[in-house]
Structures are given as structure tokens and as C-alpha cells.
Design a protein around this motif. Structure first.
Motif, PDB file in Angstrom:
ATOM      1  N   VAL A  16      17.381   0.263 -12.320  1.00 48.96           N
ATOM      2  CA  VAL A  16      15.824   0.732 -11.942  1.00 48.96           C
ATOM      3  C   VAL A  16      15.749   0.627 -10.382  1.00 48.96           C
ATOM      4  O   VAL A  16      15.523   1.545  -9.761  1.00 48.96           O
ATOM      5  CB  VAL A  16      14.957  -0.408 -12.494  1.00 48.96           C
ATOM      6  N   LEU A  17      16.076  -0.686  -9.534  1.00 46.06           N
ATOM      7  CA  LEU A  17      15.672  -0.643  -8.445  1.00 46.06           C
ATOM      8  C   LEU A  17      16.807  -0.657  -7.304  1.00 46.06           C
ATOM      9  O   LEU A  17      16.822  -0.028  -6.525  1.00 46.06           O
ATOM     10  CB  LEU A  17      15.135  -2.306  -8.183  1.00 46.06           C
ATOM     11  N   LEU A  18      18.098  -1.123  -7.839  1.00 45.23           N
ATOM     12  CA  LEU A  18      19.044  -1.201  -6.867  1.00 45.23           C
ATOM     13  C   LEU A  18      19.461   0.205  -6.760  1.00 45.23           C
ATOM     14  O   LEU A  18      20.042   0.659  -5.556  1.00 45.23           O
ATOM     15  CB  LEU A  18      20.360  -2.147  -7.373  1.00 45.23           C
ATOM     16  N   LEU A  19      19.598   1.011  -7.854  1.00 44.94           N
ATOM     17  CA  LEU A  19      20.180   2.419  -7.607  1.00 44.94           C
ATOM     18  C   LEU A  19      18.965   3.464  -7.603  1.00 44.94           C
ATOM     19  O   LEU A  19      19.153   4.660  -7.605  1.00 44.94           O
ATOM     20  CB  LEU A  19      21.026   2.656  -8.778  1.00 44.94           C
ATOM     21  N   GLU A 356       5.585   2.450  -3.551  1.00 47.13           N
ATOM     22  CA  GLU A 356       6.104   4.026  -4.136  1.00 47.13           C
ATOM     23  C   GLU A 356       7.555   4.153  -4.516  1.00 47.13           C
ATOM     24  O   GLU A 356       7.658   4.961  -5.904  1.00 47.13           O
ATOM     25  CB  GLU A 356       5.300   5.094  -3.167  1.00 47.13           C
ATOM     26  N   GLN A 357       8.376   3.526  -3.861  1.00 47.71           N
ATOM     27  CA  GLN A 357       9.786   3.817  -4.454  1.00 47.71           C
ATOM     28  C   GLN A 357      10.086   3.053  -5.664  1.00 47.71           C
ATOM     29  O   GLN A 357      10.486   3.665  -6.516  1.00 47.71           O
ATOM     30  CB  GLN A 357      10.849   3.169  -3.273  1.00 47.71           C
ATOM     31  N   ILE A 358       9.398   1.979  -5.449  1.00 46.97           N
ATOM     32  CA  ILE A 358       9.639   1.216  -6.884  1.00 46.97           C
ATOM     33  C   ILE A 358       8.908   1.770  -8.067  1.00 46.97           C
ATOM     34  O   ILE A 358       9.416   1.679  -9.232  1.00 46.97           O
ATOM     35  CB  ILE A 358       8.976  -0.211  -6.504  1.00 46.97           C
ATOM     36  N   GLY A 359       7.855   2.571  -7.756  1.00 47.56           N
ATOM     37  CA  GLY A 359       7.053   3.098  -8.989  1.00 47.56           C
ATOM     38  C   GLY A 359       7.775   4.653  -9.070  1.00 47.56           C
ATOM     39  O   GLY A 359       6.980   5.365  -9.923  1.00 47.56           O
ATOM     40  N   ASP A 368       3.636   6.800   7.903  1.00 47.46           N
ATOM     41  CA  ASP A 368       4.392   6.308   8.900  1.00 47.46           C
ATOM     42  C   ASP A 368       5.393   5.477   8.577  1.00 47.46           C
ATOM     43  O   ASP A 368       6.368   5.050   9.380  1.00 47.46           O
ATOM     44  CB  ASP A 368       3.613   5.770   9.898  1.00 47.46           C
ATOM     45  N   GLY A 369       5.261   4.493   7.555  1.00 48.19           N
ATOM     46  CA  GLY A 369       6.194   3.597   7.107  1.00 48.19           C
ATOM     47  C   GLY A 369       7.482   3.864   6.463  1.00 48.19           C
ATOM     48  O   GLY A 369       7.497   5.054   6.098  1.00 48.19           O
ATOM     49  N   ARG A 370       8.223   2.959   6.180  1.00 46.41           N
ATOM     50  CA  ARG A 370       9.687   3.380   5.518  1.00 46.41           C
ATOM     51  C   ARG A 370       9.700   2.221   4.298  1.00 46.41           C
ATOM     52  O   ARG A 370       9.307   1.110   4.605  1.00 46.41           O
ATOM     53  CB  ARG A 370      10.770   3.261   6.144  1.00 46.41           C
ATOM     54  N   SER A 371      10.146   2.412   3.263  1.00 45.11           N
ATOM     55  CA  SER A 371      10.466   1.467   2.073  1.00 45.11           C
ATOM     56  C   SER A 371      11.315   0.323   2.481  1.00 45.11           C
ATOM     57  O   SER A 371      12.486   0.536   3.181  1.00 45.11           O
ATOM     58  CB  SER A 371      11.113   2.393   1.014  1.00 45.11           C
ATOM     59  N   LEU A 372      10.883  -0.732   1.905  1.00 45.03           N
ATOM     60  CA  LEU A 372      11.808  -1.797   2.414  1.00 45.03           C
ATOM     61  C   LEU A 372      12.647  -2.210   1.379  1.00 45.03           C
ATOM     62  O   LEU A 372      13.413  -3.321   1.357  1.00 45.03           O
ATOM     63  CB  LEU A 372      10.633  -3.174   2.531  1.00 45.03           C
ATOM     64  N   VAL A 373      12.931  -1.401   0.376  1.00 45.73           N
ATOM     65  CA  VAL A 373      13.813  -1.599  -0.788  1.00 45.73           C
ATOM     66  C   VAL A 373      15.154  -1.811  -0.449  1.00 45.73           C
ATOM     67  O   VAL A 373      16.030  -2.652  -0.665  1.00 45.73           O
ATOM     68  CB  VAL A 373      13.765  -0.260  -1.828  1.00 45.73           C
ATOM     69  N   PRO A 374      15.707  -0.997   0.448  1.00 39.71           N
ATOM     70  CA  PRO A 374      17.121  -1.199   1.194  1.00 39.71           C
ATOM     71  C   PRO A 374      17.143  -2.572   1.761  1.00 39.71           C
ATOM     72  O   PRO A 374      18.414  -3.327   1.512  1.00 39.71           O
ATOM     73  CB  PRO A 374      17.458  -0.153   2.208  1.00 39.71           C
TER      74      PRO A 374
END
Length: 477
Positions: A16-19, A356-359, A368-374
Motif C-alpha cells: 500500500v504505502l511502500l510501493l 493525498e499520496q497515502i489516500g 507547492d509542496g511534495r509528498s514526504l512518503v519517500p
């Protein structure tokens, strides 16, 4: 609880999250989608975390972002950036009220496009509890776009005698211990989690406390805590920066009476964060009981920092100094490395694209921002922005502004600033400039802007000009 949270290395987290395999379609099973619970505090400075054991426990289970900064050290601009993922120059919200800030400016366009509206469109239950934006009035303004559950107060700073808009119905709370606002939203938040989990729905919950904002009212059980506690007296306490800007340069040394007041305020602030810390612990326990802790991202942060004696300033914020713009950000949950620290520059504009990436949502190109997931996943910061932007309009004088300050607390004029890993650079509208080499001067006590080489000064100015005109993650990185 430790066993549940450490299950973040399971196949669920990997797929779900890592990939990034969460499609986010409304009909997708809730068991395959990540929930988000964010506890957002008001004016919580870094030096209060030492009094919050549940926050420190969250950090042990998750990742701390050691270089997290806000786009403005002021409530409404910062919260607007969090909700939209945009800098103040793109939200139009620079202050708490008037033509350049507050709820009314935000409501004109910005609140139609937030992480709440996008996640709700993807089938998430969304809840806002506590404080929304300065100027919101429960009886007048009602439930706002994007939220399926709404329990929001107007002036709740005193923790008692406030009105709460509960899904469109305004309820007044009084003076009893059960009316203490942080306790009230603690209970409502736990009920929301339990109900959402039982319904099998993914959810987003923002619990936004009014504490530890002044008047620094602790919960009844905490008003005798920390007897004799005094404010930290670090190297910048009661010290002026060399070559300080004009708005600060004339500050006299703190008097004994001012220091006594500062100690009293710090003690009250430390007492008032205890109820927030309990709230965080209670929410994590509720997630465990509801069986959704291993698929919920828990986030803890603040809208801005706070100064209390540093740089000869009485209680306040709004400056570009680290004590005002550098605040806690801790995340724990699926795919988040336990006990890790990320030293990359990140800002509050990055929270929206993260959620939003998580969802399963692709963020708009004008975010303006970027996802912190990586960064949560493996710490990789390839191509990440090296510099953050801070924007502030001032000095503010609105008589109804709960953040109104005087000269003793600091009244910086309008400025824009760059904050990188090793330095802070500020340009004021009146022509003053500041440069602090935080690698050698972490307490920002030597302004060396006047000694910068011409090419370095020109490069900093050009970068600042570019960022304060940027729009969208590609341009703002």
C-alpha cells in the motif's frame, strides 16, 4: 501497542504505502487503505516536547523530521498552507485578519481545494475538531467544505466558555472540568475513530488544539504540575544579535519582572501541553482497540513555534528565527521507519501531498509542496528542495487578533526568508537584511548579511525572488 505499530513491515505496508499501490478508489476495501490522524497544536515550541512523553514515544515508533519549518510563524497563514499545500503568496493568507488574511480570505477560494476535499472525494471520512482558522465563527460560518464530521470552536483559547459547532448545531460549553476543550475534542476524536473503523471506512482526522496558545490554560488536573519550573535559558536568552535589524536592535535587556513573567508563562505552557500529550496517547490506544493502528499514519506537529526570552523578546512569534519557524513533526505508521530521523528540509506545504499520496490522490500541479512518503519510507531525498521559504506580513495591529504583539514581544515588518540546513537569510521590506550561519551560529546571534560576498548576496536574493513568485511543486522545489 509496540507490537501493532511494528507490523509496518508487513505485506500491507509494502503493497500500500511502500510501493504506492493504494488506488484510492471509493469502493476499495478499507483494509487496503491508510488512515491519517493528525494532532496539530497551536504555538507549541520545540522546548516543550521534553514534557510530552507520548510525543517522545511516537518518535520512537516513527520518524522525526528534524528540519521541519512553517511558511509563516503565525496561525492562519501556517494552517492555510497545511490545508492547501501552498505558500502564503499562493493562498493570499498572510495574516490572521483583514484584506490579506484570516478565515474570510481563505474561504473565498482556498478551502474549495484542500486535502479534506480531495480525500473526501475518494471515499474517506474526514473530521476536523478544535481550531480551524482565525476569524471562523461557529454560529455564522457553519460546516466547511470537505468535512464529514465537524466539531469546531471559534474563540476557544481559554478552554472554557466557548461555542462548538457540532455538525451544524452550535453548542455552548461552560466552566466545569468536563467542558475543558482539549478533553472534549479528545472524546469526540476517539468516537470518530471507533465509528469509522466499525463502518469499515478509511478516514482522515485532524485534531487541532488551541493549546498551548495563550492564555495558557492547563487542564484542572495539571494546574499544579512542574512546581518551580523556569523557562530555558539558552545562549540567545536575553541576548541581541550582533547587527540586529532595526525592529529588534533597540530592545533593552529583560527586566527581572519580565523574566519572572517569562518563567510563569513557560510553566503554564508546560502544564497545558500535558492534556495534548494525553490526547495523543488516548488516540493511539483507540486506534489499537479499533483494530486499525497498523494501517493508520499518526502525525504530530504545530502551526508555529514561539519565543520566550530569546533575543530579548517577551512571549510571541512571527520572526524568522528558528525558535519561531522550526517546529516538531513526528510521523508513525505503515511504511514509516521506527526511531529514524530525517534531516532533509521539509515544510508544512508538504503535508497535503503526503496525505493525498497515502489516500491514492495525485496532487494538483499547483500544489507547492511534495509528498514526504519517500522520506518516511527509506530516507531518500533525491532531487529534494534544499531550501524552505518563509513569508510574513507585519506588523499586525488588529485589536481582535489573538496574536497581536507589541514591541516587547516583537513586531517585525514584512519580510521573506530562506531557511536551509546551514543558514537563514532574511530580506525585510524596509531594506534590512539578516544572514545567520547556523552551522557555526546555531542560536542566530551574529547577523553577517553585511559581510557576505557580492556574488553570494546576489545568489541568495535571486533564489528568494524566485521562490516568492513560484507556483506548483516543479517551480517551488
Amino acid at each position: 501497542m509496540r507490537r501493532s505499530l511494528l507490523r509496518t513491515g508487513t505485506a500491507l505496508a509494502a503493497t500500500v504505502l511502500l510501493l504506492g499501490a493504494c488506488s484510492g478508489t471509493p469502493g476499495q476495501a478499507a483494509a487496503e487503505r491508510i488512515n491519517v490522524v493528525m494532532v496539530l497544536t497551536d504555538d507549541l515550541s520545540m522546548n516543550l516536547v521534553q514534557h510530552m512523553p507520548n510525543v517522545r514515544a511516537l518518535a520512537a515508533y516513527g520518524t522525526t523530521f528534524s528540519q521541519y519549518t512553517v511558511t509563516d510563524s503565525l496561525c492562519c497563514p501556517s494552517r492555510s498552507s497545511i490545508l492547501t499545500g501552498r505558500f502564503p503568496h499562493n493562498t493570499g493568507v498572510f495574516t490572521n485578519s483583514g484584506d490579506d488574511g484570516g478565515f474570510t480570505v481563505f474561504a473565498e477560494e482556498q478551502e474549495k481545494d484542500t486535502f479534506a476535499t480531495t480525500l473526501r472525494s475518494q471515499g474517506y471520512r474526514t473530521a476536523m475538531m478544535g481550531k480551524y482558522l482565525n476569524g471562523y465563527q461557529p454560529a455564522r460560518d457553519g460546516v466547511r467544505p470537505g468535512w464529514t464530521e465537524w466539531d469546531v470552536a471559534g474563540n476557544g483559547y481559554g478552554q472554557y466558555n466557548y461555542d462548538l459547532n457540532e455538525n451544524g448545531t452550535v453548542k455552548h460549553y461552560g466552566k466545569t472540568p468536563a467542558d475543558y476543550l482539549t478533553t472534549v475534542i479528545d472524546g469526540k476524536a476517539s468516537s470518530f475513530i471507533t465509528a469509522s473503523a466499525a463502518a469499515g471506512d478509511p478516514f482522515l482526522l485532524e485534531v487541532a488544539t488551541f493549546s498551548p496558545h495563550g492564555p495558557y490554560t492547563p487542564a484542572p488536573q495539571d494546574d499544579e504540575a512542574f512546581p518551580g519550573l523556569t523557562a530555558p535559558r539558552g545562549p540567545s536568552f536575553d541576548k541581541l544579535s550582533a547587527d540586529a535589524p532595526a525592529w529588534l536592535a533597540s530592545r533593552p535587556a529583560l527586566t527581572d519582572q519580565q523574566k519572572t513573567t517569562i518563567d510563569r508563562i513557560y510553566r503554564k505552557r508546560a502544564q497545558s501541553v500535558l492534556s495534548i500529550d494525553r490526547l495523543l496517547g488516548n488516540l493511539r490506544q483507540t486506534l489499537e482497540k479499533a483494530g486499525v493502528a497498523d494501517r493508520t499514519l499518526v502525525v504530530f506537529s504545530s502551526d508555529n513555534g514561539f519565543h520566550l526570552g530569546e533575543h530579548r523578546l517577551a512571549a510571541g512569534k512571527q520572526t524568522a528565527f528558528d525558535h519561531d519557524v522550526h517546529v516538531p513533526l513526528v510521523m508513525a505508521g505503515p511504511g514509516v521507519r521506527p526511531g529514524a530521523t530525517v534531516d532533509t528540509m521539509v515544510q508544512n506545504i508538504d503535508l497535503r501531498p503526503t496525505f493525498e499520496q497515502i489516500g491514492g490522490v495525485t496532487s494538483s500541479p499547483d500544489v507547492d509542496g511534495r509528498s514526504l512518503v519517500p522520506l518516511m519510507r527509506d530516507g531518500r531525498a533525491d532531487g529534494w528542495k534544499p531550501i524552505g521559504l518563509v513569508e510574513h506580513h507585519g506588523p499586525g495591529h488588529a485589536t481582535d487578533d489573538p496574536d497581536r504583539q507589541d514591541k516587547a514581544s516583537g513586531m517585525p515588518p514584512t519580510y521573506s526568508a530562506l531557511r536551509a540546513l546551514g543558514f537563514t537569510y532574511v530580506e525585510y521590506q524596509n531594506g534590512d537584511k539578516e544572514y545567520y550561519d547556523r552551522a557555526t551560529d546555531p542560536d542566530e546571534l551574529a547577523n553577517t548579511a553585511g559581510a557576505l560576498p557580492a556574488d553570494r548576496a546576489a545568489s541568495l536574493h535571486a533564489t528568494l525572488e524566485r521562490l516568492r513568485a513560484c507556483k506548483g511543486a516543479a517551480a517551488c522545489n
